[in-house]
Design an enzyme around this catalytic site. Structure first.
Site, PDB file in Angstrom:
ATOM      1  N   ASP A 244     -31.936  30.410 -14.999  1.00 41.83           N
ATOM      2  CA  ASP A 244     -32.919  29.741 -13.799  1.00 41.83           C
ATOM      3  C   ASP A 244     -34.288  30.791 -13.786  1.00 41.83           C
ATOM      4  OD1 ASP A 244     -32.362  27.556 -11.333  1.00 41.83           O
ATOM      5  OD2 ASP A 244     -34.069  28.969 -11.216  1.00 41.83           O
TER       6      ASP A 244
ATOM      7  N   LYS B 292     -33.147  34.079  -7.084  1.00 45.68           N
ATOM      8  CA  LYS B 292     -31.814  33.267  -6.868  1.00 45.68           C
ATOM      9  C   LYS B 292     -30.883  33.853  -8.012  1.00 45.68           C
ATOM     10  CE  LYS B 292     -30.707  28.326  -6.753  1.00 45.68           C
ATOM     11  NZ  LYS B 292     -31.203  27.012  -7.256  1.00 45.68           N
TER      12      LYS B 292
ATOM     13  N   PHE C  32     -21.296  13.221 -12.225  1.00 45.64           N
ATOM     14  CA  PHE C  32     -21.096  12.325 -11.116  1.00 45.64           C
ATOM     15  C   PHE C  32     -20.408  13.040  -9.940  1.00 45.64           C
ATOM     16  CE2 PHE C  32     -20.174  10.102 -15.032  1.00 45.64           C
ATOM     17  CZ  PHE C  32     -21.307   8.853 -14.995  1.00 45.64           C
TER      18      PHE C  32
ATOM     19  N   ASN D 231     -24.836   4.793  -9.598  1.00 40.69           N
ATOM     20  CA  ASN D 231     -25.263   5.121  -8.196  1.00 40.69           C
ATOM     21  C   ASN D 231     -25.864   3.939  -7.541  1.00 40.69           C
ATOM     22  OD1 ASN D 231     -24.622   7.617  -8.056  1.00 40.69           O
ATOM     23  ND2 ASN D 231     -26.743   8.456  -8.428  1.00 40.69           N
TER      24      ASN D 231
ATOM     25  N   GLY E 299     -28.443   8.333   2.914  1.00 44.75           N
ATOM     26  CA  GLY E 299     -29.583   9.450   2.580  1.00 44.75           C
ATOM     27  C   GLY E 299     -29.077  10.152   1.417  1.00 44.75           C
TER      28      GLY E 299
ATOM     29  N   CYS F 232     -29.898  11.667  -3.872  1.00 46.91           N
ATOM     30  CA  CYS F 232     -29.643  10.852  -5.221  1.00 46.91           C
ATOM     31  C   CYS F 232     -30.000   9.305  -5.054  1.00 46.91           C
ATOM     32  CB  CYS F 232     -28.233  11.388  -5.624  1.00 46.91           C
ATOM     33  SG  CYS F 232     -27.900  12.694  -5.873  1.00 46.91           S
TER      34      CYS F 232
ATOM     35  N   LYS G 119     -33.645   8.142  -4.625  1.00 53.65           N
ATOM     36  CA  LYS G 119     -34.330   8.304  -6.045  1.00 53.65           C
ATOM     37  C   LYS G 119     -34.023   7.535  -7.020  1.00 53.65           C
ATOM     38  CE  LYS G 119     -33.520  12.548  -7.847  1.00 53.65           C
ATOM     39  NZ  LYS G 119     -33.059  12.360  -9.346  1.00 53.65           N
TER      40      LYS G 119
ATOM     41  N   LYS H  28     -25.023  13.514   5.349  1.00 50.85           N
ATOM     42  CA  LYS H  28     -23.633  13.366   5.344  1.00 50.85           C
ATOM     43  C   LYS H  28     -22.671  14.661   5.713  1.00 50.85           C
ATOM     44  CE  LYS H  28     -22.003  14.142   0.483  1.00 50.85           C
ATOM     45  NZ  LYS H  28     -21.480  13.673  -0.609  1.00 50.85           N
TER      46      LYS H  28
ATOM     47  N   ARG I  45     -31.972  16.399   2.511  1.00 49.75           N
ATOM     48  CA  ARG I  45     -33.090  15.657   1.810  1.00 49.75           C
ATOM     49  C   ARG I  45     -32.765  13.989   1.832  1.00 49.75           C
ATOM     50  NH1 ARG I  45     -32.356  17.865  -3.981  1.00 49.75           N
ATOM     51  NH2 ARG I  45     -30.448  18.451  -3.248  1.00 49.75           N
TER      52      ARG I  45
HETATM   53  C1  UGA Z   1     -24.132  10.335  -5.074  1.00 49.70           C
HETATM   54  C2  UGA Z   1     -22.790   9.629  -5.860  1.00 49.70           C
HETATM   55  O1  UGA Z   1     -21.555   9.476  -4.672  1.00 49.70           O
HETATM   56  C3  UGA Z   1     -22.301  10.980  -6.819  1.00 49.70           C
HETATM   57  O2  UGA Z   1     -21.064  10.185  -7.626  1.00 49.70           O
HETATM   58  C4  UGA Z   1     -23.488  11.121  -7.832  1.00 49.70           C
HETATM   59  O3  UGA Z   1     -23.200  12.160  -8.702  1.00 49.70           O
HETATM   60  C5  UGA Z   1     -24.374  11.824  -6.697  1.00 49.70           C
HETATM   61  O4  UGA Z   1     -24.895  10.744  -5.873  1.00 49.70           O
HETATM   62  C6  UGA Z   1     -25.742  11.952  -7.751  1.00 49.70           C
HETATM   63  O5  UGA Z   1     -26.392  11.206  -8.406  1.00 49.70           O
HETATM   64  O6  UGA Z   1     -26.049  13.276  -7.893  1.00 49.70           O
HETATM   65  P1  UGA Z   1     -23.999  12.107  -2.818  1.00 49.70           P
HETATM   66  O7  UGA Z   1     -25.482  11.571  -2.706  1.00 49.70           O
HETATM   67  O8  UGA Z   1     -23.988  13.536  -2.766  1.00 49.70           O
HETATM   68  O9  UGA Z   1     -23.218  11.453  -4.286  1.00 49.70           O
HETATM   69  O10 UGA Z   1     -23.320  11.570  -1.627  1.00 49.70           O
HETATM   70  P2  UGA Z   1     -22.351  10.204  -1.557  1.00 49.70           P
HETATM   71  O11 UGA Z   1     -21.060  10.560  -0.935  1.00 49.70           O
HETATM   72  O12 UGA Z   1     -22.313   9.309  -2.450  1.00 49.70           O
HETATM   73  O13 UGA Z   1     -23.284   9.546  -0.123  1.00 49.70           O
HETATM   74  C7  UGA Z   1     -24.667   9.156   0.177  1.00 49.70           C
HETATM   75  C8  UGA Z   1     -25.005   8.505   1.004  1.00 49.70           C
HETATM   76  O14 UGA Z   1     -24.252   7.215   1.353  1.00 49.70           O
HETATM   77  C9  UGA Z   1     -24.667   9.376   2.360  1.00 49.70           C
HETATM   78  O15 UGA Z   1     -25.715   9.261   3.026  1.00 49.70           O
HETATM   79  C10 UGA Z   1     -23.388   8.808   2.812  1.00 49.70           C
HETATM   80  O16 UGA Z   1     -23.416   9.119   4.262  1.00 49.70           O
HETATM   81  C11 UGA Z   1     -23.640   7.228   2.670  1.00 49.70           C
HETATM   82  N1  UGA Z   1     -22.401   6.463   2.635  1.00 49.70           N
HETATM   83  C12 UGA Z   1     -21.489   6.672   1.735  1.00 49.70           C
HETATM   84  C13 UGA Z   1     -22.042   5.606   3.631  1.00 49.70           C
HETATM   85  O17 UGA Z   1     -23.220   5.440   4.560  1.00 49.70           O
HETATM   86  N2  UGA Z   1     -21.226   4.993   3.682  1.00 49.70           N
HETATM   87  C14 UGA Z   1     -20.313   4.950   2.626  1.00 49.70           C
HETATM   88  O18 UGA Z   1     -19.126   4.186   2.887  1.00 49.70           O
HETATM   89  C15 UGA Z   1     -20.415   5.927   1.708  1.00 49.70           C
END
Ligand code: UGA
Length: 435
Positions: free
Chosen positions: A30, A35, A151, A210, A259, A262, A265, A322, A329
């Site tokens: 990095d 870091k 993922f 996604n 939110g 990922c 965006k 979450k 973010r």
């Molecule tokens: C997401 C994907 O789940 C990963 O597989 C992926 O690798 C990642 O993006 C990425 O592209 O790097 P992440 O953003 O960390 O992961 O979190 P998630 O658990 O998917 O949640 C995303 C948002 O959806 C959160 O705000 C969560 O609260 C919301 N959510 C999720 C809901 O409101 N309801 C649900 O049933 C599930």
């Protein structure tokens, strides 16, 4: 194998640490010296369950090292992974500046036979751009390129890496396919499925996955709103839907909108990439629109019971996008707290992990009162607004909270954490989502 990971964000660091755990010799690179200094001392710069222990363990076993020098980290790599941020640029376009800069610098130091793999989430065609960038600088070098999307969900990244649903690799030479199959052999030997595709297919799998998950969330949020109009309960509706394996029970939990760094965006980048091809993603555009106004429901529910929010003490429980992460973010908390302040509310907030990061990026951070516990934050509050499903909120002593809160004792439960009857029996006014 000897692996170099470029970028030590949550994807790069988790990937590097876990590859070392699988037995590879890994260097994480990095350009952020501070870091790297921390990592060299065994300090984990981010909150990701399980990562800290594996980082220390593999550093001690001399399978994992850290460097801020391309010259040091790149020449010996058999496989080099780019895990560089690709932020949202103008009109949702993926900004590839940092990624291509990393490819450019790497090109000066690669050895013959190396496989350059993109793990950063970047639109279809990015691996080709990496190949062209490197070819321009090192025309005589013999190298392969590949796509290997990640993922990893924040808060579960280590587990998602070591026990993934699938591994996707996109290559256009047998040599690159062989190299990546070797990298992942410790997982595929245990039965993890590996899908080997063309490079564009691998790149698209990431975005399609996604976008589909984001669509599931927006879909259930719309159904939740309709439940409120017709007297149905979203918890029962989603259970009834999810038992059908063609639908599945995951990502059917309603809330105030998704939110994180990922989903938002990536869906915007996919729409933009579609436009470049003259293609319109109608469903994906609709889910973006549904999510963009979702946070307003929190305000509507507060106003329904409290009227004007001017001077009202509103306690926000949870700032992270979450549970399980300190990341804020694109969190709904940023939008909701901003609106609450605009409406003249006195905003108090508590989050077990994300308070510092919220203060770092929220432009009106000084106007919020931060508490060191949920119960302290709720002292005299007109309303509790739950934005993150932290387990500790579930375990709150509600009887005690009721005594501490103001007369209205309103709970707006943006994550459906509480049972309405239990809460109402204690004298609270309760508003969930979709029930
Ligand atoms: C997401 C994907 O789940 C990963 O597989 C992926 O690798 C990642 O993006 C990425 O592209 O790097 P992440 O953003 O960390 O992961 O979190 P998630 O658990 O998917 O949640 C995303 C948002 O959806 C959160 O705000 C969560 O609260 C919301 N959510 C999720 C809901 O409101 N309801 C649900 O049933 C599930």
């Amino acid at each position: 194998m000897r692996i170099t990971i470029i970028g030590t964000g949550y994807v790069g660091l988790t990937t590097g640490v876990c590859f070392a755990e699988l037995g590879h010799i890994v260097t994480c690179l990095d350009i952020d010296k501070e870091k790297i200094n921390k990592l060299q001392k065994g300090e984990c710069p981010l909150f990701e369950p399980g990562l800290d222990e594996l980082l220390k363990k593999n550093s001690m076993a001399a399978r994992l090292s850290f460097s801020d020098s391309y010259e040091e980290a790149v020449p010996n790599a058999d496989v080099l992974f780019f895990c560089i941020d690709t932020p949202s640029g103008e009109y949702g376009r993926s900004n590839l500046t940092n990624l291509l800069a990393a490819a450019k610098t790497s090109a000066r130091f690669i050895q013959n036979g190396v496989c350059l793999v993109n793990k950063s989430t970047a639109p279809v065609g990015t691996v080709q751009k990496i190949e062209e960038t490197v070819r321009n600088i090192a025309p005589d070098k013999d190298f392969d390129v590949a796509s290997n999307p990640e993922f990893l969900a924040e808060g579960k990244a280590v587990n998602n890496f070591l026990a993934p649903y699938r591994i996707v690799i996109g290559t256009h030479t047998k040599r690159a396919e062989g190299a990546l199959k070797n990298v992942y052999a410790p997982l595929t030997e245990k039965g993890v499925p590996l899908i080997s595709t063309s490079i564009p297919s691998a790149e698209l799998i990431k975005y399609a996955a996604n976008a589909f998950l984001a669509m599931k969330v927006s879909f259930i949020n719309e159904i939740a709103d309709f439940c409120e109009l017709v007297g149905a309960d979203i918890t029962n509706v989603s259970t009834g839907m999810g038992l059908d394996p063609r639908i599945g029970d995951k990502f059917l939990h309603p809330g105030l909108g998704f939110g994180g760094s990922c989903f938002g965006k990536d869906v915007r980048a996919l729409v933009h990439r579609g436009e470049e091809e003259g293609y319109e993603f109608k469903m994906i555009k609709a889910l973006i629109e549904v999510n963009s106004v979702r946070y307003l429901i929190a305000l509507t529910k507060l106003k329904k019971h409290l009227g004007s929010l001017q001077g009202k003490k509103i306690t926000v429980l949870g700032l992270a996008y979450k549970a399980g992460t300190d990341d804020v973010r694109d969190a709904q908390s940023l939008r909701i707290v901003f609106e609450l302040l605009d409406l003249g509310a006195e905003v108090h907030a508590y989050d077990p992990y994300a308070m510092q990061r919220f203060q770092n990026i929220f432009q009106r951070a000084d106007e919020v009162h931060y508490a060191s516990s949920a119960s302290q934050a709720l002292e005299g509050a007109d309303a509790a607004l739950i934005l993150t499903e932290w387990e500790e909120f579930k375990n709150l002593n509600l009887q005690n909270i009721k005594e501490r809160m103001g007369k209205s004792a309103l709970i707006v439960d943006g994550r459906n954490m509480f049972d309405r009857t239990t809460v109402e029996d204690l004298g609270f006014t309760y508003e969930g989502v979709g029930r």
